[in-house]
Write a protein that holds these residues in place. Sequence first.
Motif, PDB file in Angstrom:
ATOM      1  N   PRO A 161       0.836  -1.213   0.000  1.00  0.00           N
ATOM      2  CA  PRO A 161       0.000   0.000   0.000  1.00  0.00           C
ATOM      3  C   PRO A 161       0.862   1.251   0.000  1.00  0.00           C
ATOM      4  O   PRO A 161       2.079   1.187   0.242  1.00  0.00           O
ATOM      5  CB  PRO A 161      -0.790  -0.115   1.312  1.00  0.00           C
ATOM      6  CG  PRO A 161      -0.666  -1.504   1.750  1.00  0.00           C
ATOM      7  CD  PRO A 161       0.604  -2.046   1.186  1.00  0.00           C
ATOM      8  N   LEU A 207       2.259  -1.667  10.525  1.00  0.00           N
ATOM      9  CA  LEU A 207       0.840  -1.341  10.353  1.00  0.00           C
ATOM     10  C   LEU A 207      -0.032  -2.494  10.828  1.00  0.00           C
ATOM     11  O   LEU A 207      -1.044  -2.305  11.503  1.00  0.00           O
ATOM     12  CB  LEU A 207       0.586  -1.069   8.868  1.00  0.00           C
ATOM     13  CG  LEU A 207      -0.509  -0.063   8.492  1.00  0.00           C
ATOM     14  CD1 LEU A 207      -0.204   1.295   9.056  1.00  0.00           C
ATOM     15  CD2 LEU A 207      -0.599   0.032   6.976  1.00  0.00           C
ATOM     16  N   ASP A 225       0.103  -2.689  14.601  1.00  0.00           N
ATOM     17  CA  ASP A 225      -0.729  -1.627  15.169  1.00  0.00           C
ATOM     18  C   ASP A 225      -2.204  -1.965  15.010  1.00  0.00           C
ATOM     19  O   ASP A 225      -3.017  -1.687  15.893  1.00  0.00           O
ATOM     20  CB  ASP A 225      -0.440  -0.289  14.459  1.00  0.00           C
ATOM     21  CG  ASP A 225       0.895   0.300  14.867  1.00  0.00           C
ATOM     22  OD1 ASP A 225       1.326   1.268  14.206  1.00  0.00           O
ATOM     23  OD2 ASP A 225       1.507  -0.202  15.832  1.00  0.00           O
ATOM     24  N   ARG A 226      -2.551  -2.554  13.875  1.00  0.00           N
ATOM     25  CA  ARG A 226      -3.946  -2.916  13.623  1.00  0.00           C
ATOM     26  C   ARG A 226      -4.416  -3.935  14.658  1.00  0.00           C
ATOM     27  O   ARG A 226      -5.497  -3.810  15.220  1.00  0.00           O
ATOM     28  CB  ARG A 226      -4.105  -3.489  12.210  1.00  0.00           C
ATOM     29  CG  ARG A 226      -5.557  -3.752  11.811  1.00  0.00           C
ATOM     30  CD  ARG A 226      -5.647  -4.556  10.520  1.00  0.00           C
ATOM     31  NE  ARG A 226      -5.125  -5.909  10.691  1.00  0.00           N
ATOM     32  CZ  ARG A 226      -5.776  -6.874  11.313  1.00  0.00           C
ATOM     33  NH1 ARG A 226      -6.969  -6.668  11.819  1.00  0.00           N
ATOM     34  NH2 ARG A 226      -5.217  -8.069  11.418  1.00  0.00           N
ATOM     35  N   ALA A 282      -4.821  -2.307  17.986  1.00  0.00           N
ATOM     36  CA  ALA A 282      -6.012  -1.449  18.004  1.00  0.00           C
ATOM     37  C   ALA A 282      -7.274  -2.296  18.146  1.00  0.00           C
ATOM     38  O   ALA A 282      -8.217  -1.905  18.843  1.00  0.00           O
ATOM     39  CB  ALA A 282      -6.074  -0.609  16.737  1.00  0.00           C
ATOM     40  N   GLU A 283      -7.311  -3.437  17.506  1.00  0.00           N
ATOM     41  CA  GLU A 283      -8.483  -4.317  17.616  1.00  0.00           C
ATOM     42  C   GLU A 283      -8.658  -4.795  19.052  1.00  0.00           C
ATOM     43  O   GLU A 283      -9.788  -4.862  19.557  1.00  0.00           O
ATOM     44  CB  GLU A 283      -8.335  -5.512  16.674  1.00  0.00           C
ATOM     45  CG  GLU A 283      -8.722  -5.185  15.251  1.00  0.00           C
ATOM     46  CD  GLU A 283      -8.920  -6.426  14.392  1.00  0.00           C
ATOM     47  OE1 GLU A 283      -8.961  -6.278  13.170  1.00  0.00           O
ATOM     48  OE2 GLU A 283      -9.043  -7.526  14.953  1.00  0.00           O
ATOM     49  N   ARG A 322      -7.656  -3.193  21.719  1.00  0.00           N
ATOM     50  CA  ARG A 322      -8.105  -2.035  22.509  1.00  0.00           C
ATOM     51  C   ARG A 322      -9.593  -1.779  22.285  1.00  0.00           C
ATOM     52  O   ARG A 322     -10.337  -1.489  23.216  1.00  0.00           O
ATOM     53  CB  ARG A 322      -7.311  -0.791  22.125  1.00  0.00           C
ATOM     54  CG  ARG A 322      -5.872  -0.821  22.575  1.00  0.00           C
ATOM     55  CD  ARG A 322      -5.099   0.311  21.932  1.00  0.00           C
ATOM     56  NE  ARG A 322      -5.355   1.571  22.599  1.00  0.00           N
ATOM     57  CZ  ARG A 322      -4.591   2.058  23.570  1.00  0.00           C
ATOM     58  NH1 ARG A 322      -3.535   1.394  23.976  1.00  0.00           N
ATOM     59  NH2 ARG A 322      -4.867   3.211  24.114  1.00  0.00           N
ATOM     60  N   ARG A 323     -10.014  -1.871  21.016  1.00  0.00           N
ATOM     61  CA  ARG A 323     -11.430  -1.614  20.714  1.00  0.00           C
ATOM     62  C   ARG A 323     -12.313  -2.668  21.411  1.00  0.00           C
ATOM     63  O   ARG A 323     -13.384  -2.353  21.914  1.00  0.00           O
ATOM     64  CB  ARG A 323     -11.691  -1.636  19.210  1.00  0.00           C
ATOM     65  CG  ARG A 323     -11.038  -0.545  18.424  1.00  0.00           C
ATOM     66  CD  ARG A 323     -11.596   0.849  18.684  1.00  0.00           C
ATOM     67  NE  ARG A 323     -11.049   1.478  19.859  1.00  0.00           N
ATOM     68  CZ  ARG A 323      -9.862   2.077  19.923  1.00  0.00           C
ATOM     69  NH1 ARG A 323      -9.092   2.137  18.874  1.00  0.00           N
ATOM     70  NH2 ARG A 323      -9.433   2.616  21.041  1.00  0.00           N
ATOM     71  N   GLU A 373     -12.597  -1.807  24.995  1.00  0.00           N
ATOM     72  CA  GLU A 373     -13.493  -0.657  25.175  1.00  0.00           C
ATOM     73  C   GLU A 373     -14.945  -1.087  25.076  1.00  0.00           C
ATOM     74  O   GLU A 373     -15.789  -0.686  25.874  1.00  0.00           O
ATOM     75  CB  GLU A 373     -13.202   0.408  24.107  1.00  0.00           C
ATOM     76  CG  GLU A 373     -11.997   1.265  24.394  1.00  0.00           C
ATOM     77  CD  GLU A 373     -11.734   2.287  23.290  1.00  0.00           C
ATOM     78  OE1 GLU A 373     -10.622   2.841  23.274  1.00  0.00           O
ATOM     79  OE2 GLU A 373     -12.632   2.512  22.450  1.00  0.00           O
ATOM     80  N   LYS A 377     -17.740  -0.950  28.004  1.00  0.00           N
ATOM     81  CA  LYS A 377     -18.985  -0.221  27.765  1.00  0.00           C
ATOM     82  C   LYS A 377     -20.179  -1.131  28.048  1.00  0.00           C
ATOM     83  O   LYS A 377     -21.157  -0.720  28.669  1.00  0.00           O
ATOM     84  CB  LYS A 377     -18.993   0.263  26.311  1.00  0.00           C
ATOM     85  CG  LYS A 377     -20.074   1.259  25.973  1.00  0.00           C
ATOM     86  CD  LYS A 377     -19.943   1.670  24.498  1.00  0.00           C
ATOM     87  CE  LYS A 377     -21.253   2.285  24.017  1.00  0.00           C
ATOM     88  NZ  LYS A 377     -21.297   2.394  22.570  1.00  0.00           N
ATOM     89  N   GLN A 402      -7.325   1.189  12.879  1.00  0.00           N
ATOM     90  CA  GLN A 402      -7.059  -0.235  12.736  1.00  0.00           C
ATOM     91  C   GLN A 402      -6.288  -0.537  11.460  1.00  0.00           C
ATOM     92  O   GLN A 402      -6.345  -1.655  10.944  1.00  0.00           O
ATOM     93  CB  GLN A 402      -8.366  -1.018  12.814  1.00  0.00           C
ATOM     94  CG  GLN A 402      -8.994  -0.846  14.197  1.00  0.00           C
ATOM     95  CD  GLN A 402     -10.144  -1.782  14.457  1.00  0.00           C
ATOM     96  OE1 GLN A 402     -10.472  -2.616  13.637  1.00  0.00           O
ATOM     97  NE2 GLN A 402     -10.773  -1.630  15.603  1.00  0.00           N
ATOM     98  N   GLY A 403      -5.536   0.443  11.002  1.00  0.00           N
ATOM     99  CA  GLY A 403      -4.603   0.196   9.912  1.00  0.00           C
ATOM    100  C   GLY A 403      -5.228   0.109   8.544  1.00  0.00           C
ATOM    101  O   GLY A 403      -4.576  -0.278   7.578  1.00  0.00           O
TER     102      GLY A 403
END
Lengths: 73, 171
Positions: free
Chosen positions: A4, A29, A32-33, A36-37, A39-40, A43, A47, B153-154
């Motif tokens: 990419p 990347l 990090d993805r 992030a998943e 972490r989401r 969250e 919630k 998320q990339g």
Amino acid sequence: MPNPTKLIINCETKEQLEIELTDEEVAQLEADRQAAEVRRAEEESAKAAKAATKAAVLERLGLTEEEANALLA
Amino acid sequence: MATTYEIINKVNLTSNQTTISFTSIPSTYTDLSVFYSTRSGRSNTHEQIKLRFNDDSATAYRIRRLNSDGSGAWSDSDYATYGYCGFGNATTSTANTFGNTQIYIPNYLSSNYKSYSVDSNSENNATEAFASLQAGLWENTSAINKITFYADQGNDFLQYSSFYLYGIKNS
């Protein structure tokens, strides 16, 4: 298959460069993805737990959500 | 108050991109503001956007958020290696629709830590859409000369997403 690309906009020269990511950048990347998943998901879980606690308290008090919102407004 | 509010640079994506960076940001303004309208490749109605200043990858970004969606409102905070900065649309949101965000960065040349504020909405003609007000802090005393935006998320920022960087000064 090419990697990419990222876009770099030089504010001094006004040049816009589309640059293919290095393999290391692609790997970062992806790392990090995945982070992030996680972490989401945490969250969303927090919630949902908060919502469940709230619902349990309202049931104990015999209140609907609308009645609770009216009290707290 | 702003007397000068002028565009420094802008981009409307003609193809998908993983990240967007504004580099060599001039040091002739007092504050910066970025408006962006985004749609990303995540298979969801939305994706968070995040940033880094000057390629700083340290755990130096604090954020406190007040969020709301179709079912309620909540607040949270974070301390991470990226500065979270709003929500964009993603692929299962209403077609051809983009989230909109403004961030404001006062005193970007200061030798203090840098604060920034975020006003953001995803747009969706359905029950799930997000509104968010955020207060951020970059724990670094360097002047800001580069800002890079990432989809959380990339995923790619999709074609037709746009980013506009403005410089503001009170003279």
